[in-house]
Design an enzyme around this catalytic site. Structure first.
Site, PDB file in Angstrom:
ATOM      1  N   ARG A 155      36.848 -35.003   8.516  1.00 55.14           N
ATOM      2  CA  ARG A 155      37.572 -34.405   9.664  1.00 55.14           C
ATOM      3  C   ARG A 155      39.046 -34.147   9.394  1.00 55.14           C
ATOM      4  NH1 ARG A 155      34.460 -38.273  12.642  1.00 55.14           N
ATOM      5  NH2 ARG A 155      32.602 -37.252  13.472  1.00 55.14           N
ATOM      6  N   ARG A 195      52.281 -12.984  14.922  1.00 52.70           N
ATOM      7  CA  ARG A 195      51.772 -13.128  13.553  1.00 52.70           C
ATOM      8  C   ARG A 195      50.966 -11.907  13.105  1.00 52.70           C
ATOM      9  NH1 ARG A 195      49.535 -18.629  10.576  1.00 52.70           N
ATOM     10  NH2 ARG A 195      48.971 -17.619   8.616  1.00 52.70           N
ATOM     11  N   HIS A 241      41.264  -3.964   4.245  1.00 54.98           N
ATOM     12  CA  HIS A 241      39.987  -4.673   4.259  1.00 54.98           C
ATOM     13  C   HIS A 241      38.822  -3.698   4.103  1.00 54.98           C
ATOM     14  CE1 HIS A 241      42.106  -8.257   6.374  1.00 54.98           C
ATOM     15  NE2 HIS A 241      42.189  -8.327   5.070  1.00 54.98           N
ATOM     16  N   HIS A 294      43.583  -7.599  -3.778  1.00 56.87           N
ATOM     17  CA  HIS A 294      44.076  -7.569  -2.400  1.00 56.87           C
ATOM     18  C   HIS A 294      45.384  -6.785  -2.233  1.00 56.87           C
ATOM     19  CE1 HIS A 294      44.543  -8.734   1.737  1.00 56.87           C
ATOM     20  NE2 HIS A 294      45.703  -9.290   1.479  1.00 56.87           N
TER      21      HIS A 294
END
Ligand code: GLY
Length: 365
Positions: free
Chosen positions: A125, A245, A256, A269
């Protein structure tokens, strides 16, 4: 932390952290981990390209702080950003006896950073996480800001979280082993920061393109620091991408689609972002937000930095369809990040189809 490195702070309240930048910045890892209450076991995640170069050194730097690190070396390449590879790395972590206070250290480019962050966010976690990016693209983008993820066969980065590192160490010496194409792909994201936030940086890139490509130490240091400052500022104000953002996605809507349609790995990229920035500048001009001269400047700068401005072997129909399946598209509304001039952005949700198609056609070779 050593005084002679540059520090950029990401202000996120209790999750704030430093980005340590400089030649030899990696050496400050020992001091940093010594000051933390980490367990004595750690996991370095790296890949088959980077591991042979730096894993032993990172292991030794941790050992100097009394931490024993296991190393998980994944195959280099985007295919490793998967739940299957994550599963294997969890096994290494469990077998190495990592507990809830054991740090996971990402040593590599964006694939390693994103996968490692995903593992750090989910193992027991959530365990401490440190980023040591080794590519220019990871230095200025993926290592900062806490977006971590693996890919799904139906799309990139679909399974992930926001999970901030405890620190980022950007050792400028690591850039020396990068091939020229890897430098260019990082420069694609750096051009983006100039366009969205810093006109002076855009001018600087135009004036110093040759020095930048040749990895002039001062030029590269300046650009990495400025890029990290811009990203840190944006992330500090909007960690979870509620609004601001989104400007970091300038050029990414078409990028993309380019990556998907050309086949992942065909354009890397930053190259796809360069094409996407030309597309966004074309839309900005068509909407009369910006003049044609800006489109020309962006194209020229990308070419100077050995970045493509046109995509080959992709159809406008397919790319147009793809933008509606992008993670950033909500309820079928595509948010285009556009620019009126370097240093400023405008987000438009109602760009007419004909204008988008015209921009995509312009970007097709
Ligand atoms: N790469 C875009 C972001 O971190 O938000």
């Amino acid at each position: 932390m050593k005084k002679d490195f540059d520090i950029v702070r990401v202000e996120l309240g209790p999750d704030s952290y430093d980005i340590v930048i400089g030649s030899g910045a990696l050496d400050s890892l020992t001091g940093f981990v010594s000051g933390k209450k980490y367990s004595r076991s750690a996991l370095i995640i790296t890949d088959t390209n980077v591991g042979p170069l730096y894993a032993d050194r990172v292991k030794a730097l941790l050992a100097a702080a009394g931490i024993t690190a296991a190393v998980a070396t994944i195959p280099a390449g985007e295919a490793s950003k998967s739940l299957m590879v994550a599963e294997e790395v969890y096994t290494t972590a469990i077998e190495a006896g990592l507990d809830r206070h054991s740090p996971v250290i990402a040593l590599g480019g964006g694939v390693v950073g994103d996968l490692s962050g995903f593992i750090a966010a989910t193992y027991m976690r959530g365990v401490p996480f440190i980023q040591i990016p080794t590519s220019l693209l990871a230095d200025v983008d993926s290592s900062v800001g806490g977006k971590v993820a693996v890919n799904h066969r139906l799309g990139k980065n679909l399974i992930g979280a926001f999970y901030q590192p405890d620190a980022v160490f950007i050792d400028l010496d690591c850039l020396k082993t990068l091939p020229a194409r890897e430098i260019s792909t990082g420069l694609g994201e750096i051009v983006k920061y100039g366009i969205i936030s810093d006109a002076a940086m855009f001018d600087y890139l135009e004036e110093n393109a040759e020095a930048v490509k040749a990895l002039d130490t001062e030029a590269v240091r300046h650009l990495i620091i400025r890029s990290c400052e811009i990203k840190a500022d944006v992330v500090s104000r909007d960690e979870k991408e509620g609004g601001l953002r989104r400007i970091l996605n300038f050029g990414h809507t078409m990028a993309h689609a380019v990556e998907k349609e050309a086949g992942y790995g065909c354009y890397n990229h930053g190259e796809a972002v360069a094409i996407g920035m030309v597309c966004a500048a074309h839309i900005s001009a068509a909407l009369k937000l910006a003049d044609e001269a800006l489109l020309g400047r962006i194209e020229k700068l990308c070419r100077q930095l050995d970045l493509p401005t046109r995509v080959e072997n992709c159809t406008v129909d397919k790319m147009y369809e793809d933008i509606f399946h992008d993670k950033k598209t909500v309820n079928g509304v595509v948010s285009w990040v556009l620019t009126p001039c370097p240093g400023e952005t405008a987000i438009k949700n109602d760009v007419p189809e004909a204008i988008v198609r015209a921009a995509m056609t312009y970007c097709c070779a």
